[in-house]
Design a protein around this motif. Structure first.
Motif, PDB file in Angstrom:
ATOM      1  N   THR A 223      -5.142   1.559   4.050  1.00 31.01           N
ATOM      2  CA  THR A 223      -4.997   2.807   4.801  1.00 31.01           C
ATOM      3  C   THR A 223      -5.908   2.849   6.016  1.00 31.01           C
ATOM      4  OG1 THR A 223      -6.562   3.882   3.278  1.00 31.01           O
ATOM      5  CG2 THR A 223      -4.211   4.183   2.830  1.00 31.01           C
ATOM      6  N   ALA A 229       0.879   1.568   7.849  1.00 31.85           N
ATOM      7  CA  ALA A 229       1.943   2.509   7.496  1.00 31.85           C
ATOM      8  C   ALA A 229       3.262   2.117   8.137  1.00 31.85           C
ATOM      9  CB  ALA A 229       1.534   3.926   7.893  1.00 31.85           C
ATOM     10  N   TYR A 233       2.784  -0.689   4.442  1.00 36.42           N
ATOM     11  CA  TYR A 233       1.538  -1.097   3.794  1.00 36.42           C
ATOM     12  C   TYR A 233       1.632  -2.522   3.258  1.00 36.42           C
ATOM     13  CZ  TYR A 233       0.091   3.718   4.383  1.00 36.42           C
ATOM     14  OH  TYR A 233      -0.238   4.940   4.938  1.00 36.42           O
ATOM     15  N   ILE A 265       3.266   7.259  -0.980  1.00 38.44           N
ATOM     16  CA  ILE A 265       4.305   6.234  -0.915  1.00 38.44           C
ATOM     17  C   ILE A 265       5.089   6.223  -2.220  1.00 38.44           C
ATOM     18  CG2 ILE A 265       3.027   4.800   0.720  1.00 38.44           C
ATOM     19  CD1 ILE A 265       2.199   3.004  -1.582  1.00 38.44           C
TER      20      ILE A 265
END
Length: 608
Positions: A223, A229, A233, A265
């Protein structure tokens, strides 16, 4: 070859869950959700089981032993001819890439577990050797192998209790995040149709060493990457390797999904390895008879059916047994194979054939167990910190095309049980794990069958908990309306118990609080033979150790709160306040009324 570790302290996964799914398309009617790892090593057994997918390992250190420009060993794991035979049979093949060759190791003294050199360079820089290897491999196999797993069990650390030599990665979490990123981007550029899986992790090693789960840790690192993103990921799927306890297969799935929700997610989960390795096979030179978790070949066979059923109920997109062939038990930490190195079959091979044959093609799954009347441990999922549910009879129902329902049922208790399954079909057959048929009794709207006891108990687990259930039976019903609900099994023949309700308090033996503290009790209400009336609660009387005569309810010196009513299957909470009450032992008798039936239950409270 990968040397997985399987220390498993046997643990345990809601009361009813329906999971919809549809089998992926494949050549001759194989369900590519149910598999056996490295199945190509015994293609005859693989064909007999009708397993639809297999993971195989392409070790980097063996594919490129001599340098960055040498790709001549790409067929070292599986030849093109063997791969074609698997694909022609309808198998879906998944590749696993791991292990650093010595020439590419950043820390040569760490051998194949070392992070690669130049890992921080752009993924498509020719001197990023990991990126180049992954790219060339994915391009070479595109259209034949389109799913890739990047490394396996990198969470193990040297010195972890029970890990032995199973650790595969000696780099940091941050370095692994970079390896995942490079591998993902390289594969996607080489084969845009490919899917990339996060490495399979074992769950237990992090739990037992008081570490956050590796997946959670890596997501925390990823992250921080501003490009992560936009690139999913750097993974499309998550892998899990779970052993020994079918309950774990179900429970740990929810932990992975919780981690995904934490980071916003939602990705599929694959069960990339599962097994309960036997310790009693005297037909091999090294049976690992001294393993801490003793398991028979019959228990292993029962496990395979139960684990596949629980995996389907949990919602795994794919699940597979690890693995097809032993590959020398004397050089491995366990006896892995559905078959021995000489090709002979263990009982688990027949169990896999039965489970895959009966479960394949499912379009919905429902886990609806029978919960025990009493609690001898704090159970999951009511207690999220627990590792074990309190399920007495396991029932997993598979809805299949053509109005068929296949129900896998097994015993969690250490004594035989006669159970009833609600009749939904016009006809039924009963088969065991070997595919043999048995009599099933049709009685008053129920199918009645006998279940053998569970025998797999680990000494450190609570008395009464078995990490593998008894012999599973499969009830195959035809003519089932797909909307017919799956209800919990019942014990005994129809009419063997009256129509009534029963009460089960927790804590069963009372509790102790200091003066001024409050106390809560939970009374589980269970209905029998269709009892479905509301149950109301009132205080009948109270007494103390010093004054044992029943006392008028209005004189109770404790503050008491009772629910107005609860339905069978629900839990009534009794709340007590001790402010102003004298120290002592209080006995509170609560009366429950419902459906013309009245029962009294006593709870005890010690006020210090």
């Amino acid at each position: 070859m990968r040397r997985p570790s399987h220390l498993k302290w046997l643990a345990a996964p809601l009361l009813a869950l329906a999971v919809a799914g549809s089998p992926a398309a494949a050549a001759p009617n194989l369900d590519t959700r149910l598999g056996i790892a490295e199945g190509f090593r015994n293609p005859g057994v693989m064909a007999d089981t009708h397993a639809g997918w297999e993971r195989l390992i392409l070790p980097w250190d063996q594919v490129q032993p001599g340098g960055a420009d040498d790709f001549s060993h790409l067929g070292i794991t599986i030849s093109d001819q063997q791969l074609k035979a698997e694909l022609d049979r309808g198998e879906h093949v998944v590749g696993l890439l791991e292990f650093t060759p010595g020439w590419a190791a950043a820390n040569p003294d760490q051998g194949m577990r070392s992070p690669p050199i130049n890992l921080d360079r752009p993924f498509d820089d020719p001197s990023n050797y990991w990126g180049r290897f992954v790219s060339e491999t994915a391009r070479h196999y595109a259209g034949r192998i389109d799913d890739w797993v990047l490394w396996n069990e990198p969470e193990f650390h040297p010195g972890d209790p029970g890990a032995g030599g199973s650790f595969t990665w000696l780099g940091s979490d941050e370095q692994f995040a970079q390896l995942l990123k490079v591998g993902y981007l390289a594969i996607k550029k080489a084969n845009p149709n490919a899917h990339v899986s996060f490495p399979g992790t074992s769950y237990w090693v992090d739990l037992l060493n008081n570490r956050p789960q590796f997946y959670d840790r890596l997501m925390g690192v990823l992250t921080q990457d501003p490009d992560a993103a936009a690139n999913n990921y750097y993974h499309d799927v998550v892998g899990l390797n779970l052993y020994r306890a079918p309950d774990d297969v179900y429970r740990v799935y929810s932990i992975i999904k919780d981690i995904q929700r934490k980071y916003g997610i939602d990705k599929p989960v694959w069960l990339t390895e599962t097994n309960a390795m036997p310790s009693d096979d005297r037909a091999v030179a090294c049976p690992h008879a001294d393993t801490a978790i003793q398991t028979t070949m019959d228990q292993q066979a029962a496990y395979a059916v139960q684990a596949f059923a629980m995996a389907a109920a949990a919602g795994y997109q794919r699940f597979e047994f690890y693995q097809m062939v032993d590959q020398n038990p004397c050089a491995e930490p366990a006896v892995w194979g559905a078959t021995r190195d000489d090709g002979s079959r263990r009982p688990v091979s027949a169990a896999l054939q039965t489970a895959i044959g009966q479960f394949a093609g499912y379009i919905g799954v429902h886990l609806v167990p029978l919960v025990r009347e009493t609690q001898d441990w704090s159970p999951w999922p009511e207690d999220p910190s627990s590792l074990m549910p309190n399920w007495q009879v396991y029932q997993v129902a598979f809805d299949k095309p053509g109005n068929q329902r296949v129900t896998a049922v097994w015993n969690g208790d250490g004594s035989p049980l006669r159970v009833r399954i609600r009749k939904n079909g016009s006809s039924a057959s009963l088969i065991d794990r070997n595919g043999a048929s048995h009599q099933v009794q049709d009685a008053q709207g129920w199918w009645v069958l006998d279940l053998a006891p569970a025998t797999a108990h680990f000494p450190q687990d609570p008395d009464g908990y078995h990490f593998i259930g008894g012999e599973p039976m499969l009830l195959v019903e035809d003519g089932v309306d797909p909307s017919a609900p799956v209800v919990a099994p019942a014990l005994g023949d129809p009419g063997s118990v009256p129509r009534e309700f029963r009460l089960f308090p927790s804590p069963r033996d009372g509790q102790t609080v200091s003066q001024g503290q409050s106390a809560d009790y939970f009374i589980s209400v269970r209905g029998y033979e269709g009892f479905d009336d509301p149950v109301t609660f009132t205080l009948d009387h109270w007494s103390t150790q010093r004054v044992p005569r029943p006392q008028d309810p209005s004189t109770l010196p404790l503050g008491l709160t009772l629910p107005e009513s609860v339905m069978p299957g629900q839990t009534a909470m009794v709340h007590l306040e001790t402010a102003g009450a004298d120290p002592g032992i209080y006995f509170i008798d609560v009366r429950a009324n419902g459906g013309g039936i009245s029962k009294t239950i006593q709870i005890a409270l010690v006020v210090d």
